[in-house]
Write a protein that holds these residues in place. Structure first.
Motif, short mmCIF file in Angstrom:
data_model
loop_
_atom_site.label_atom_id
_atom_site.label_comp_id
_atom_site.label_asym_id
_atom_site.label_seq_id
_atom_site.Cartn_x
_atom_site.Cartn_y
_atom_site.Cartn_z
N ASN A 140 43.06 84.67 63.07
CA ASN A 140 44.38 84.30 63.58
C ASN A 140 44.42 82.79 63.79
OD1 ASN A 140 46.75 83.97 64.84
ND2 ASN A 140 46.18 85.03 66.74
N ILE A 141 44.88 82.10 62.77
CA ILE A 141 44.87 80.64 62.89
C ILE A 141 46.29 80.09 63.06
CG2 ILE A 141 42.63 80.00 61.91
CD1 ILE A 141 43.87 79.95 59.19
N ASN A 142 47.05 80.81 63.89
CA ASN A 142 48.38 80.32 64.30
C ASN A 142 49.31 80.04 63.14
OD1 ASN A 142 47.79 80.43 66.92
ND2 ASN A 142 47.58 78.22 67.27
N ASP A 143 49.20 80.84 62.08
CA ASP A 143 50.06 80.67 60.89
C ASP A 143 49.92 79.31 60.21
OD1 ASP A 143 50.92 83.19 61.25
OD2 ASP A 143 52.85 82.65 62.17
N LEU A 144 48.87 78.56 60.56
CA LEU A 144 48.66 77.26 59.91
C LEU A 144 48.38 77.43 58.42
CD1 LEU A 144 46.29 75.64 62.55
CD2 LEU A 144 48.56 74.80 61.91
N ASP A 145 47.99 78.65 58.05
CA ASP A 145 47.64 78.91 56.66
C ASP A 145 48.85 79.28 55.81
OD1 ASP A 145 47.76 81.16 58.26
OD2 ASP A 145 46.35 82.31 57.03
N TYR A 146 50.04 79.30 56.43
CA TYR A 146 51.24 79.60 55.63
C TYR A 146 51.95 78.34 55.15
CZ TYR A 146 50.75 84.45 57.01
OH TYR A 146 50.26 85.71 57.19
N LEU A 147 51.43 77.19 55.58
CA LEU A 147 52.08 75.93 55.23
C LEU A 147 51.36 75.27 54.06
CD1 LEU A 147 51.65 74.63 58.86
CD2 LEU A 147 53.77 75.62 57.99
N MET A 148 51.95 74.30 53.47
CA MET A 148 51.37 73.40 52.48
C MET A 148 50.34 74.08 51.55
SD MET A 148 51.35 69.81 54.54
CE MET A 148 50.23 70.13 55.85
N GLU A 149 49.06 73.71 51.68
CA GLU A 149 48.05 74.30 50.80
C GLU A 149 48.05 75.83 50.88
OE1 GLU A 149 45.62 72.64 48.53
OE2 GLU A 149 47.48 71.58 48.86
N GLY A 150 48.24 76.34 52.08
CA GLY A 150 48.23 77.79 52.29
C GLY A 150 49.38 78.46 51.55
N ALA A 151 50.56 77.81 51.59
CA ALA A 151 51.74 78.39 50.94
C ALA A 151 51.60 78.35 49.42
CB ALA A 151 52.98 77.63 51.38
N HIS A 152 50.91 77.33 48.93
CA HIS A 152 50.81 77.15 47.48
C HIS A 152 49.55 77.77 46.89
CE1 HIS A 152 54.32 74.48 46.85
NE2 HIS A 152 54.22 74.47 48.16
N ARG A 153 48.60 78.11 47.74
CA ARG A 153 47.35 78.74 47.26
C ARG A 153 47.06 79.90 48.21
NH1 ARG A 153 42.85 74.29 47.12
NH2 ARG A 153 41.83 75.71 45.68
N GLN A 154 47.81 80.99 48.01
CA GLN A 154 47.74 82.08 49.00
C GLN A 154 46.34 82.68 49.11
OE1 GLN A 154 50.89 84.90 48.48
NE2 GLN A 154 52.33 83.50 49.48
N GLY A 155 45.87 82.80 50.33
CA GLY A 155 44.54 83.36 50.57
C GLY A 155 43.45 82.30 50.59
N HIS A 156 43.80 81.07 50.21
CA HIS A 156 42.81 79.99 50.15
C HIS A 156 42.11 79.81 51.50
CE1 HIS A 156 41.03 76.04 49.52
NE2 HIS A 156 41.75 75.53 50.50
N PHE A 157 42.89 79.72 52.58
CA PHE A 157 42.27 79.44 53.88
C PHE A 157 41.54 80.65 54.46
CE2 PHE A 157 45.24 75.75 53.84
CZ PHE A 157 44.24 74.78 53.86
N ASP A 158 41.90 81.87 54.04
CA ASP A 158 41.08 83.02 54.46
C ASP A 158 39.68 82.85 53.89
OD1 ASP A 158 43.15 84.27 55.80
OD2 ASP A 158 43.82 85.37 54.03
N GLY A 159 39.62 82.42 52.63
CA GLY A 159 38.32 82.18 52.00
C GLY A 159 37.56 81.06 52.67
N VAL A 160 38.28 79.97 52.98
CA VAL A 160 37.63 78.82 53.63
C VAL A 160 37.09 79.24 55.00
CG1 VAL A 160 38.04 76.55 54.69
CG2 VAL A 160 39.01 77.06 52.43
N CYS A 161 37.94 79.91 55.80
CA CYS A 161 37.51 80.29 57.16
C CYS A 161 36.37 81.30 57.11
CB CYS A 161 38.69 80.89 57.94
SG CYS A 161 39.90 79.63 58.39
N THR A 162 36.40 82.19 56.13
CA THR A 162 35.32 83.18 56.01
C THR A 162 33.99 82.48 55.77
OG1 THR A 162 36.85 84.84 55.16
CG2 THR A 162 34.51 85.18 54.69
N ILE A 163 33.96 81.57 54.82
CA ILE A 163 32.67 80.93 54.49
C ILE A 163 32.24 79.96 55.60
CG2 ILE A 163 33.56 79.00 53.07
CD1 ILE A 163 30.42 81.05 52.36
N VAL A 164 33.19 79.23 56.17
CA VAL A 164 32.81 78.27 57.22
C VAL A 164 32.29 79.03 58.45
CG1 VAL A 164 33.68 76.48 58.80
CG2 VAL A 164 34.29 76.39 56.38
#
Ligand code: AMP
Length: 281
Positions: A109-133
């Motif tokens: 739950n990253i406060n919907d920060l992943d729906y903006l900019m990179e997140g909006a244009h590369r869906q699921g990108h930040f789930d992958g980033v947060c998972t590995i980090v």
């Protein structure tokens, strides 16, 4: 420099350091290292007793399989650079080490920060980033972890991840390192032709020109200015232009212009997608 390929050895080394009371700084990367990455390592060296750099091309953060396929891998060159700069330990795990159950991602739950900019244009990108980090943070448990402001949204999301997962790591944001012509260094730059590399420098020139206009223009007109300037370069295809609050990443309205503002862009130069940003105030 220790080169560690499996988790057990990593834990053993870290255990020894921590039993001696040594502080650990951590720099996660996907390899194909350049001076931008090395600046993070250097800062980590100056602020910690020991520095760990991970090299892992994380498949779950790629939304385009072709992008993953083309991602540059040059581990031998990377190891030479890391040794030269004084890194203590390189962790280069296999995919099975990091994803023993297959490529599963966790949704944080990253406060919907992943729906903006990179997140909006590369869906699921930040789930992958947060998972590995998260997995890497759990393994390394550093005192300090270093991330580049080049990936500005990622930095803000990692700060949030650190908070909600209670990792208690000091997240350090580091300045963007650029080529002499102003192009932000990126592992993907090697995929550009020499001519594209020259043209790509226009991105930062436009960002700087926009910053100079910031005090006297509305945000709407600034955004339009950037889009028009970028679109005027025939080799560019603009993915997005955003002006956002530099801490929350929420869209800024003119009424909030005294708030810290960041201009973020993503642009295709030929088939290579580049991102860049500039703080406007
Ligand atoms: P990557 O290997 O692309 O995942 O990047 C690893 C880290 O290096 C991330 O924290 C990036 O933000 C950072 N980084 C990449 N390029 C630059 C740059 N030009 N200047 C500063 N940091 C960078």
């Amino acid at each position: 420099m220790l080169i560690v390929k499996n988790i057990d050895t990593l834990e053993k080394c870290l255990g020894e350091w921590k039993s001696l009371g040594l502080s650990v700084g951590f720099v996660p990367t996907m390899g194909a290292l350049h001076l931008g990455h090395l600046s993070l390592i250097e800062q980590a060296i100056s602020e910690n007793d020991k520095v760990v750099c991970s090299i892992f091309v994380n498949p779950t953060q790629f939304t385009d399989p072709k992008d993953l396929e083309n991602y540059p891998i040059q581990i031998e060159e990377d190891l030479v650079l890391l040794k030269k700069v004084g890194c203590d330990l390189v962790f280069a795990p296999t995919k099975t080490d990091m994803y023993p159950q297959g490529e599963e991602v966790v949704q944080f739950n990253i406060n919907d920060l992943d729906y903006l900019m990179e997140g909006a244009h590369r869906q699921g990108h930040f789930d992958g980033v947060c998972t590995i980090v998260s997995k890497l943070f759990e393994l390394v448990r550093p005192k300090n972890a270093y991330f580049g402001q080049k990936d500005f949204q990622q930095l803000i999301i990692i700060r949030q991840l650190n908070k909600i997962q209670k990792f208690n790591i000091n997240i350090v944001g580091c300045p963007i390192i650029r080529e002499d012509n102003g192009l932000a260094m990126s592992s993907r730059n090697v995929l550009l032709s020499p001519r594209e590399r020259e043209i790509a420098a226009e991105i930062y020139r436009i960002l700087k020109e926009t910053k100079a206009k910031f005090p006297n223009s509305s945000l709407e007109s600034l955004k339009l200015f950037v889009e028009t300037k970028l679109n005027a370069v025939s080799e560019f295809s603009v993915d997005y232009v955003e002006i956002a609050h530099a801490q929350t990443l929420q869209s800024l309205s003119d009424l909030e212009k005294n708030e810290p503002a960041i201009l973020c862009v993503a642009v295709f130069v030929g088939s290579v997608r580049l991102i860049d940003n500039i703080l406007l105030n």
